[in-house]
Write a protein that holds these residues in place. Structure first.
Motif, PDB file in Angstrom:
ATOM      1  N   PRO A 158       0.801  -1.161  -0.011  1.00 55.88           N
ATOM      2  CA  PRO A 158       0.044   0.074  -0.034  1.00 55.88           C
ATOM      3  C   PRO A 158       0.676   1.278   0.004  1.00 55.88           C
ATOM      4  O   PRO A 158       0.583   2.271  -0.606  1.00 55.88           O
ATOM      5  N   HIS A 159       1.946   1.205   0.587  1.00 51.14           N
ATOM      6  CA  HIS A 159       2.581   2.721   0.876  1.00 51.14           C
ATOM      7  C   HIS A 159       3.314   2.754  -0.537  1.00 51.14           C
ATOM      8  O   HIS A 159       3.703   4.025  -0.454  1.00 51.14           O
ATOM      9  N   GLU A 160       3.349   2.300  -1.489  1.00 52.40           N
ATOM     10  CA  GLU A 160       3.825   2.718  -2.643  1.00 52.40           C
ATOM     11  C   GLU A 160       2.690   3.360  -3.598  1.00 52.40           C
ATOM     12  O   GLU A 160       3.334   3.806  -4.709  1.00 52.40           O
ATOM     13  N   PHE A 161       1.816   3.522  -3.339  1.00 53.29           N
ATOM     14  CA  PHE A 161       0.584   4.100  -3.776  1.00 53.29           C
ATOM     15  C   PHE A 161       0.281   5.592  -3.171  1.00 53.29           C
ATOM     16  O   PHE A 161       0.547   5.529  -2.228  1.00 53.29           O
ATOM     17  N   SER A 162      -0.420   6.297  -4.146  1.00 57.54           N
ATOM     18  CA  SER A 162      -0.636   7.723  -3.787  1.00 57.54           C
ATOM     19  C   SER A 162      -2.191   7.520  -3.041  1.00 57.54           C
ATOM     20  O   SER A 162      -2.638   6.357  -3.132  1.00 57.54           O
ATOM     21  N   GLY A 163      -2.545   8.803  -2.525  1.00 53.04           N
ATOM     22  CA  GLY A 163      -3.793   8.454  -1.917  1.00 53.04           C
ATOM     23  C   GLY A 163      -5.028   8.005  -2.767  1.00 53.04           C
ATOM     24  O   GLY A 163      -5.681   7.318  -2.302  1.00 53.04           O
ATOM     25  N   GLY A 164      -5.032   8.556  -4.064  1.00 59.23           N
ATOM     26  CA  GLY A 164      -6.147   8.288  -5.063  1.00 59.23           C
ATOM     27  C   GLY A 164      -6.050   6.827  -5.453  1.00 59.23           C
ATOM     28  O   GLY A 164      -7.110   6.156  -5.410  1.00 59.23           O
ATOM     29  N   GLN A 165      -4.869   6.338  -5.499  1.00 55.28           N
ATOM     30  CA  GLN A 165      -4.782   4.969  -5.888  1.00 55.28           C
ATOM     31  C   GLN A 165      -4.968   3.947  -4.799  1.00 55.28           C
ATOM     32  O   GLN A 165      -5.726   2.964  -4.989  1.00 55.28           O
ATOM     33  N   ARG A 166      -4.648   4.412  -3.614  1.00 57.35           N
ATOM     34  CA  ARG A 166      -5.117   3.502  -2.406  1.00 57.35           C
ATOM     35  C   ARG A 166      -6.430   3.516  -2.399  1.00 57.35           C
ATOM     36  O   ARG A 166      -6.994   2.342  -2.116  1.00 57.35           O
ATOM     37  N   GLN A 167      -7.213   4.542  -2.650  1.00 57.95           N
ATOM     38  CA  GLN A 167      -8.525   4.528  -2.450  1.00 57.95           C
ATOM     39  C   GLN A 167      -9.181   3.432  -3.423  1.00 57.95           C
ATOM     40  O   GLN A 167     -10.280   2.695  -3.533  1.00 57.95           O
ATOM     41  N   ARG A 168      -8.615   3.391  -4.724  1.00 60.50           N
ATOM     42  CA  ARG A 168      -8.964   2.492  -5.808  1.00 60.50           C
ATOM     43  C   ARG A 168      -8.852   1.202  -5.516  1.00 60.50           C
ATOM     44  O   ARG A 168      -9.645   0.332  -5.658  1.00 60.50           O
ATOM     45  N   ILE A 169      -7.652   0.996  -4.693  1.00 58.88           N
ATOM     46  CA  ILE A 169      -7.468  -0.634  -4.061  1.00 58.88           C
ATOM     47  C   ILE A 169      -8.449  -0.758  -3.065  1.00 58.88           C
ATOM     48  O   ILE A 169      -9.060  -1.858  -3.275  1.00 58.88           O
ATOM     49  N   ALA A 170      -9.088   0.243  -2.153  1.00 62.57           N
ATOM     50  CA  ALA A 170     -10.150  -0.021  -1.335  1.00 62.57           C
ATOM     51  C   ALA A 170     -11.211  -0.383  -1.853  1.00 62.57           C
ATOM     52  O   ALA A 170     -12.242  -1.229  -1.531  1.00 62.57           O
ATOM     53  N   ILE A 171     -11.494   0.168  -3.226  1.00 63.61           N
ATOM     54  CA  ILE A 171     -12.705   0.139  -3.705  1.00 63.61           C
ATOM     55  C   ILE A 171     -12.857  -1.286  -4.465  1.00 63.61           C
ATOM     56  O   ILE A 171     -13.808  -1.946  -4.378  1.00 63.61           O
ATOM     57  N   ALA A 172     -11.495  -1.856  -5.008  1.00 60.43           N
ATOM     58  CA  ALA A 172     -11.363  -3.019  -5.533  1.00 60.43           C
ATOM     59  C   ALA A 172     -11.721  -4.065  -4.506  1.00 60.43           C
ATOM     60  O   ALA A 172     -12.340  -4.916  -4.809  1.00 60.43           O
ATOM     61  N   ARG A 173     -11.215  -3.917  -3.232  1.00 61.01           N
ATOM     62  CA  ARG A 173     -11.343  -5.031  -2.354  1.00 61.01           C
ATOM     63  C   ARG A 173     -12.954  -4.992  -2.139  1.00 61.01           C
ATOM     64  O   ARG A 173     -13.230  -6.360  -1.645  1.00 61.01           O
ATOM     65  N   ALA A 174     -13.600  -3.821  -2.201  1.00 63.27           N
ATOM     66  CA  ALA A 174     -15.175  -4.078  -1.818  1.00 63.27           C
ATOM     67  C   ALA A 174     -15.631  -4.753  -3.106  1.00 63.27           C
ATOM     68  O   ALA A 174     -16.700  -5.794  -2.795  1.00 63.27           O
ATOM     69  N   LEU A 175     -15.236  -4.226  -4.379  1.00 61.46           N
ATOM     70  CA  LEU A 175     -16.165  -4.906  -5.417  1.00 61.46           C
ATOM     71  C   LEU A 175     -15.887  -6.193  -5.894  1.00 61.46           C
ATOM     72  O   LEU A 175     -16.863  -6.812  -6.557  1.00 61.46           O
ATOM     73  N   VAL A 176     -14.541  -6.714  -5.536  1.00 58.34           N
ATOM     74  CA  VAL A 176     -14.269  -8.229  -5.743  1.00 58.34           C
ATOM     75  C   VAL A 176     -15.400  -9.261  -5.161  1.00 58.34           C
ATOM     76  O   VAL A 176     -15.453 -10.310  -5.943  1.00 58.34           O
ATOM     77  N   LEU A 177     -15.833  -8.773  -4.199  1.00 55.13           N
ATOM     78  CA  LEU A 177     -16.946  -9.718  -3.865  1.00 55.13           C
ATOM     79  C   LEU A 177     -18.404  -9.632  -4.382  1.00 55.13           C
ATOM     80  O   LEU A 177     -19.543 -10.419  -4.252  1.00 55.13           O
ATOM     81  N   ASN A 178     -18.613  -8.858  -5.341  1.00 49.19           N
ATOM     82  CA  ASN A 178     -19.816  -8.710  -6.171  1.00 49.19           C
ATOM     83  C   ASN A 178     -20.982  -8.153  -5.201  1.00 49.19           C
ATOM     84  O   ASN A 178     -21.944  -8.768  -5.137  1.00 49.19           O
ATOM     85  N   PRO A 179     -20.681  -7.149  -4.333  1.00 50.59           N
ATOM     86  CA  PRO A 179     -21.645  -6.738  -3.552  1.00 50.59           C
ATOM     87  C   PRO A 179     -22.902  -6.183  -4.192  1.00 50.59           C
ATOM     88  O   PRO A 179     -22.836  -5.714  -5.314  1.00 50.59           O
ATOM     89  N   GLU A 180     -24.000  -6.015  -3.523  1.00 49.97           N
ATOM     90  CA  GLU A 180     -25.067  -5.216  -3.916  1.00 49.97           C
ATOM     91  C   GLU A 180     -25.258  -3.816  -3.277  1.00 49.97           C
ATOM     92  O   GLU A 180     -25.698  -3.000  -3.877  1.00 49.97           O
ATOM     93  N   LEU A 181     -24.700  -3.906  -1.889  1.00 52.55           N
ATOM     94  CA  LEU A 181     -24.817  -2.564  -1.245  1.00 52.55           C
ATOM     95  C   LEU A 181     -23.336  -2.171  -0.878  1.00 52.55           C
ATOM     96  O   LEU A 181     -22.584  -2.904  -0.399  1.00 52.55           O
ATOM     97  N   VAL A 182     -22.827  -0.631  -1.053  1.00 51.58           N
ATOM     98  CA  VAL A 182     -21.786  -0.314  -0.754  1.00 51.58           C
ATOM     99  C   VAL A 182     -21.642   0.874   0.131  1.00 51.58           C
ATOM    100  O   VAL A 182     -22.377   1.819  -0.255  1.00 51.58           O
ATOM    101  N   LEU A 183     -21.327   0.893   1.542  1.00 52.07           N
ATOM    102  CA  LEU A 183     -21.257   1.980   2.251  1.00 52.07           C
ATOM    103  C   LEU A 183     -19.796   2.752   1.761  1.00 52.07           C
ATOM    104  O   LEU A 183     -18.892   2.203   2.110  1.00 52.07           O
TER     105      LEU A 183
END
Lengths: 378, 532
Positions: free
Chosen positions: B421-446
């Protein structure tokens, strides 16, 4: 400076604006692991590296102790009791002058004088007493002592045993004690700290009260009670392990408290919540998210704990309530130097102090270096 | 023209670990008496370093460039000795900081803070200093100044503390006030008051203000002239009016365009409900019950009801302490609720235990505010994204496919997988966090303030990404934010919260355009009205 990853594939606007906080490297550089960064920061600390070198040398010497010892540490030489250190000389080969006893013309006190007419040659990698290393019987030594010609580089004790060999071999017991105590107490401390901090609630409350109880126990009276409990003629090995067990049971509490605090904080970290949100169970959260993030702290605590145990072992053995003869440890070696007369006439008996000093200093320097590498607060 | 402050060819170089970093390169600007100059830029642009260089407060590993000249009232600040600078600071030069929580010493009374500054530079007696302190508090419009003087910093709210900081700064009638993100840590309504106060004070005292901020709304409101900085360079300098009307530099244009805009795709009329909450309550026990007293209880969320349909974004807005984050966590059962009903996909989930919730977890995901705290620093990107799949017992080959797919969806290259994680910028990290949520195919995202920790330009990208993902996957978002501009660009429906209760609720367009409650009106004016 290579362009950050963010610029890739998100349109022209991004390329113009970019991501100014970008510290990302290009894709072909090797991934920068936490450990690699830790090592980079550690290398910056000069005392830390010096500590690492010192500790490595001590551990190596301790491991190779019999191979480095010219004499069998238990072998008594009636001919040279209490003989002072002899100077190592070199003229194509290593040798020492043997000592002869001379009487002081005024006081008639016996004195050791080097007999410069004779030479005792020390054979590098020569054969000597037999020992086993890693289960293999060997008889080669870094400097093999010549037969019938005493060569004691650091002198001998009152029973004519070679001090150098005894200090080298004694390091093993002292360091083994430290390793054992640190391993047991770190395991207990980590387990208690993690569990207590993670469970919270009344379990945490009671575990913390118990930890405080252990912290409040007065150590010295407990050690002294040890003398009474363990029979005088008990097996020295049994005494050694009992001592290790008692030290371990008293030393885990500090670590447990620190880790409990860290775990409490980590429990509410966003990434732990995120793990919970993807459905991770308690075990997974503890071992995958909490433990790795407190492990560096444990390593530092362990490193700084070693000198404490080394000092404590020396102290207890010096008092005669630690390691028992015929085992050899640094504290026990000092035990022989406890009266004033010995100090006055055989000061080399204090040499184990130097070994203890080097070990304590080395581990402290290493521990400080590691700590600075882990929490860089600049 | 008599310039109060002239900065000529300012360069600041930091030496870190034998590598030199040029934080500021060749920046020149000047400031007249009574003028407000805005210094704008994203994180890392060197705006704060510039301010610190003027104050002579640079860290020890920083060096000024050889051609740097900082002239203040005819004196070369860069040549001044430390004792001379100290006499100047807090007297002719004053500074206020971003964080009003930490810039006041908690062990001293409010009065001491102000009186000390006065006595240090004016050499007046204690009684006189305290009298003057009271009138200063009155000037920064803190009610009942005499009583406030005796209070300690923790007894004041964030906005009041910032007012005290301003009073300290104003104590000696400085000629130049440097304000480093003075309103960033404050709620929008408070922010508007503080800005109005600063402007009023400036008119009365005729001092110059150097205002450092990343917030263009703030600049538009108070600045006469603006300097735009980027990566240590000054890219544009112009009068505020000119700059906003006709920006010259490409970066300024991009920055102005970067304000989140557009609207979410409409939701189908017959879209099924994903999440429904009725009268949800969350309370915290602040103290244990004593022998003779009831426990102190904080109602963090008090009787909130809402509906969220498939493909819809529901915004939850409110100032700090309004209970919006607690509500979001309670709805996902990441925090315990103690009343009301929560229904997810037709099933009641408010009574379920942690174990019973686990099979439902992949279907409801969360993205946090701070992308630096939400990724475990010890795990690689692959391990971070993979975790939910492992927990859900998905076979390795399938996992690999889905990880790569989700990484692609958030526009990150596959080479990111082995990195940390520390190798990425803030925006990229937020993308990683979004990928972590999306990979599970959720219906609802907080989405809990997913853009507030990011720079404006990155913020816009993330908003676009989230909208795009919603359109493609029919995701439902619960969008928690205090930033109404982002909310307007993201949400279909809106809930305004205050003190744990719903103040106003309705479609996003309607609540923003025609609020019915006073509090909502205040919020909207603070967020959108540039003239205020």
């Amino acid at each position: 400076m290579r362009p950050p990853l963010e610029a890739g594939g998100t349109g022209a606007d991004d390329a113009a604006i970019g991501d100014l906080a970008a510290d990302a490297r290009a894709a072909d550089a090797p991934p920068d692991t936490y450990r690699a960064r830790l090592f980079r920061r550690f290398r910056r600390s000069r005392t830390g590296v010096a500590g690492l070198v010192l500790v490595s040398l001590i551990l190596l010497a301790s491991f190779l102790a019999p191979a480095l010892s010219p004499y069998d540490p238990t072998e008594r030489d009636r001919a040279s009791q209490n003989s002072p250190p002899q100077r190592l000389r070199f003229d194509g080969g290593l040798f020492v002058h043997p000592l002869k006893v001379d009487l002081d013309p005024v006081t008639f006190e016996p004195r050791f004088v080097a007999d410069i007419d004779r030479r005792c040659a020390l054979a590098p990698f020569g054969r000597g007493w037999t020992y086993t290393l890693l289960g293999v019987a060997m008889d080669r030594h870094l400097l093999a002592a010549p037969a019938d010609c005493p060569a004691h580089l650091l002198g001998t004790d009152g029973q004519g045993r070679d001090m150098l060999s005894r200090i080298l071999v004694g390091s093993r017991l002292t360091l083994a004690m430290a390793a054992l105590v640190v391993a047991i107490s770190a395991t207990i401390g980590t387990a208690v700290g993690l569990f207590s901090g993670f469970r919270g609630g009344w379990v945490d409350d009671w575990m913390q009260r118990f930890t405080e109880l252990v912290l409040a126990l007065p150590e010295l009276p407990l050690y002294l009670a040890l003398v009474v409990v363990i029979p005088r003629n008990a097996d020295p090995l049994l005494v050694f392990f009992t001592l290790a067990a008692i030290l371990s049971l008293l030393r885990w509490a500090g670590l447990a408290r620190e880790l409990r605090g860290k775990t409490l904080a980590l429990r509410h970290a966003d990434y732990v919540r995120a793990a919970e949100a993807v459905g991770a169970g308690t075990g997974r959260i503890l071992f995958r998210h909490v433990l790795p993030n407190v492990l560096s702290h444990v390593v530092v605590v362990i490193t700084l704990m070693v000198p404490g145990i080394v000092l404590l072992e020396s102290f207890l053995s010096f008092l005669g309530i630690g390691v028992q003869t015929p085992m050899v440890s640094w504290g026990l070696l000092l035990n022989a130097a406890k009266d004033l007369q010995t100090l006055g006439s055989h000061p080399w008996m204090l040499l184990p102090v130097g070994a203890i000093l080097a070990t304590v200093l080395g581990f402290n320097m290493l521990g400080d270096g590691l700590r600075d590498a882990i929490d860089p607060h600049e | 023209m008599s310039e109060l402050l002239t900065v000529d060819d300012l360069s600041v170089r930091f030496t870190l670990d034998r590598t030199a970093i040029d934080a500021v390169r060749g920046t020149s600007f000047s400031l007249r008496r009574g003028e407000t100059l805005g210094l704008v830029g994203e994180s890392g642009s060197g705006k704060s370093v510039t301010a610190r260089a003027v104050m002579g407060l640079l860290p020890r590993n920083a060096r000024l460039g050889p051609d740097t000249r900082i002239t203040f009232q005819g004196r070369r600040l860069d040549r001044l000795s430390e004792p001379d600078l100290q006499r100047l600071r807090g007297d002719r030069l004053a500074m206020i900081f971003q964080e009003p929580m930490t810039s006041l010493n908690p062990i001293y009374r409010i009065g001491t803070h102000i009186a000390e500054t006065l006595r240090l530079h004016r050499g007046i007696g204690k009684r006189e200093a305290w009298e003057r302190a009271a009138s200063l508090l009155d000037e920064v419009r803190i009610p009942d100044p005499a009583a406030r003087l005796l209070q300690y910093p923790h007894q004041l709210s964030g906005g009041q503390r910032q007012r005290v900081m301003i009073a300290v700064a104003l104590a000696n009638n400085p000629d130049l006030l440097i304000a480093d993100e003075p309103t960033t840590a404050l709620d929008v309504t408070v922010q508007a008051e503080i800005l109005a106060l600063l402007r009023g004070l400036q008119e009365r005292h005729g001092m110059a203000i150097l205002l450092i901020t990343h917030d263009l709304t703030v600049v538009r409101r108070v600045c006469d002239r603006v300097c735009v900085m980027r990566r240590g360079l000054l890219v544009e300098q112009a009068a505020a009016r000119t700059l906003f009307a006709a920006p010259a530099h490409a970066y300024t244009k991009a920055l102005l365009r970067a304000e989140p805009s557009g609207q979410p795709a409409p939701v189908a009329q017959d879209a099924p409900a994903v999440l429904r909450a009725e009268e949800v309550r969350v309370s915290f026990r602040l103290s244990r019950p004593g022998l003779f007293r009831a426990p102190a209880i904080l109602r963090a969320v008090d009787g909130v009801s809402l509906d969220l349909r498939q493909g819809e974004t529901l915004g939850i807005v409110g100032e700090s302490g309004s209970g919006k984050t607690t509500l979001g966590r309670a709805l996902l059962r990441l925090a315990a609720s103690d009343g009301g009903r929560i229904t997810f996909d037709g099933r009641r989930i408010d009574g379920l235990t942690r174990e019973q919730m686990r099979p439902l977890r992949p279907r409801m995901q969360i993205v946090f505010q701070d992308p630096f705290a939400s990724l475990n620093p010890r795990l690689s990107v692959r391990q971070i994204i993979e975790e939910g799949l492992i927990v859900a017992r998905i076979p390795a080959a399938e996992r690999e496919r889905r990880i790569r797919q989700s990484l692609e969806e958030v526009n990150l290259p596959a080479s990111a997988l082995g990195r940390f994680p520390h190798e990425f910028s803030g925006g990229q990290r937020q993308r990683i966090a979004i990928a972590r949520a999306l990979v599970l195919n959720p219906e609802l995202v907080l989405l809990d303030e997913p853009t507030s920790a990011l720079d404006l330009s990155v913020q816009t990208q993330i908003v676009a990404l989230l909208r795009d993902l919603q359109a493609r996957k029919g995701l439902s978002y619960l969008f928690i934010s205090h930033d109404l501009k982002v909310v307007r660009a993201m949400c279909h429906a809106l809930i305004v919260m205050r003190h744990g209760r719903v103040v106003e609720q309705g479609s996003c367009a309607q609540v923003i355009a025609a609020p019915t409650q006073d509090y909502t009106r205040l919020l909207m004016r603070a967020a959108f009205d540039a003239s205020m």
